[in-house]
Design a protein around this motif. Sequence first.
Motif, PDB file in Angstrom:
ATOM      1  N   TYR A  29      -3.696  -4.635  -1.851  1.00 21.43           N
ATOM      2  CA  TYR A  29      -2.254  -4.999  -2.789  1.00 21.43           C
ATOM      3  C   TYR A  29      -2.094  -6.278  -3.221  1.00 21.43           C
ATOM      4  O   TYR A  29      -2.266  -7.262  -2.478  1.00 21.43           O
ATOM      5  CB  TYR A  29      -1.222  -4.212  -1.943  1.00 21.43           C
ATOM      6  CG  TYR A  29       0.279  -4.087  -2.732  1.00 21.43           C
ATOM      7  CD1 TYR A  29       0.506  -3.175  -3.814  1.00 21.43           C
ATOM      8  CD2 TYR A  29       1.367  -4.843  -2.211  1.00 21.43           C
ATOM      9  CE1 TYR A  29       1.601  -3.109  -4.404  1.00 21.43           C
ATOM     10  CE2 TYR A  29       2.512  -5.033  -3.019  1.00 21.43           C
ATOM     11  CZ  TYR A  29       2.672  -3.910  -3.985  1.00 21.43           C
ATOM     12  OH  TYR A  29       3.827  -3.834  -4.491  1.00 21.43           O
ATOM     13  N   LYS A 110       3.048  -1.786   0.360  1.00 27.71           N
ATOM     14  CA  LYS A 110       2.401  -1.226  -0.684  1.00 27.71           C
ATOM     15  C   LYS A 110       3.395   0.080  -0.985  1.00 27.71           C
ATOM     16  O   LYS A 110       3.114   0.314  -2.352  1.00 27.71           O
ATOM     17  CB  LYS A 110       1.063  -1.043  -0.186  1.00 27.71           C
ATOM     18  CG  LYS A 110       0.064  -0.124  -1.221  1.00 27.71           C
ATOM     19  CD  LYS A 110      -1.088   0.794  -0.616  1.00 27.71           C
ATOM     20  CE  LYS A 110      -1.474   1.805  -1.314  1.00 27.71           C
ATOM     21  NZ  LYS A 110      -0.814   2.908  -1.237  1.00 27.71           N
ATOM     22  N   LYS A 111       3.404   0.970  -0.381  1.00 28.83           N
ATOM     23  CA  LYS A 111       4.188   2.225  -0.583  1.00 28.83           C
ATOM     24  C   LYS A 111       5.274   2.105  -1.121  1.00 28.83           C
ATOM     25  O   LYS A 111       5.766   2.611  -2.254  1.00 28.83           O
ATOM     26  CB  LYS A 111       4.478   3.180   0.749  1.00 28.83           C
ATOM     27  CG  LYS A 111       5.066   4.292   0.388  1.00 28.83           C
ATOM     28  CD  LYS A 111       5.393   5.039   1.802  1.00 28.83           C
ATOM     29  CE  LYS A 111       6.761   5.888   1.869  1.00 28.83           C
ATOM     30  NZ  LYS A 111       7.254   6.058   3.027  1.00 28.83           N
ATOM     31  N   LYS A 113       6.155  -0.832  -3.137  1.00 29.65           N
ATOM     32  CA  LYS A 113       5.938  -1.383  -4.342  1.00 29.65           C
ATOM     33  C   LYS A 113       6.828  -2.491  -4.475  1.00 29.65           C
ATOM     34  O   LYS A 113       7.514  -2.570  -5.614  1.00 29.65           O
ATOM     35  CB  LYS A 113       6.077  -0.538  -5.400  1.00 29.65           C
ATOM     36  CG  LYS A 113       4.735   0.476  -5.439  1.00 29.65           C
ATOM     37  CD  LYS A 113       4.656   1.444  -6.587  1.00 29.65           C
ATOM     38  CE  LYS A 113       3.629   2.208  -6.584  1.00 29.65           C
ATOM     39  NZ  LYS A 113       3.455   3.570  -7.498  1.00 29.65           N
ATOM     40  N   GLU A 115       8.197  -5.972  -5.308  1.00 26.57           N
ATOM     41  CA  GLU A 115       8.438  -6.839  -6.497  1.00 26.57           C
ATOM     42  C   GLU A 115       7.727  -8.420  -5.938  1.00 26.57           C
ATOM     43  O   GLU A 115       7.683  -8.673  -4.836  1.00 26.57           O
ATOM     44  CB  GLU A 115       9.429  -7.246  -7.022  1.00 26.57           C
ATOM     45  CG  GLU A 115      10.175  -5.737  -7.531  1.00 26.57           C
ATOM     46  CD  GLU A 115      11.830  -5.987  -7.979  1.00 26.57           C
ATOM     47  OE1 GLU A 115      12.208  -7.118  -8.074  1.00 26.57           O
ATOM     48  OE2 GLU A 115      12.301  -5.112  -8.080  1.00 26.57           O
TER      49      GLU A 115
END
Length: 134
Positions: A29, A110-111, A113, A115
């Motif tokens: 990620y 990661k889940k 997301k 910024e």
Amino acid sequence: MRLLGIMLPLLVSMSLLSGCNEKEKFIVYGSPENEEEVEAILKEHDFVDKTTVIQYDDSMLVAVQIKPWDKWKKAKFEKKLQKEFDEKYPNKDVLVSADYKIFYEANKIKKDKIEDNKLSDKIKELKELAKEES
């Protein structure tokens, strides 16, 4: 015919269960600049079960899960991977952790997301947490 009636549900359930077993083992990620190299390093070690790698600028967090039968050697494997990543990426601040909480939090990043502007703070937070755990 009776055998078919017994075997068909068994085969269907086995195929469904084997399909549920396919999960991502190596997740990168952040910036994908070294994705193939990182994945190659991790795949060459058979004690690694799953990983999540978070890269941001000059920081890299490598959260690994060790296979269950190798858990008692977790610290040894963690040091081995840390040394390997430090040699491969001397200009990056790399942290390798085999702690499940770090792995869980990395997957949560990661889940969710997160910024880019918050990602750096979150990585620093996880690194501090890892130092507390050790």
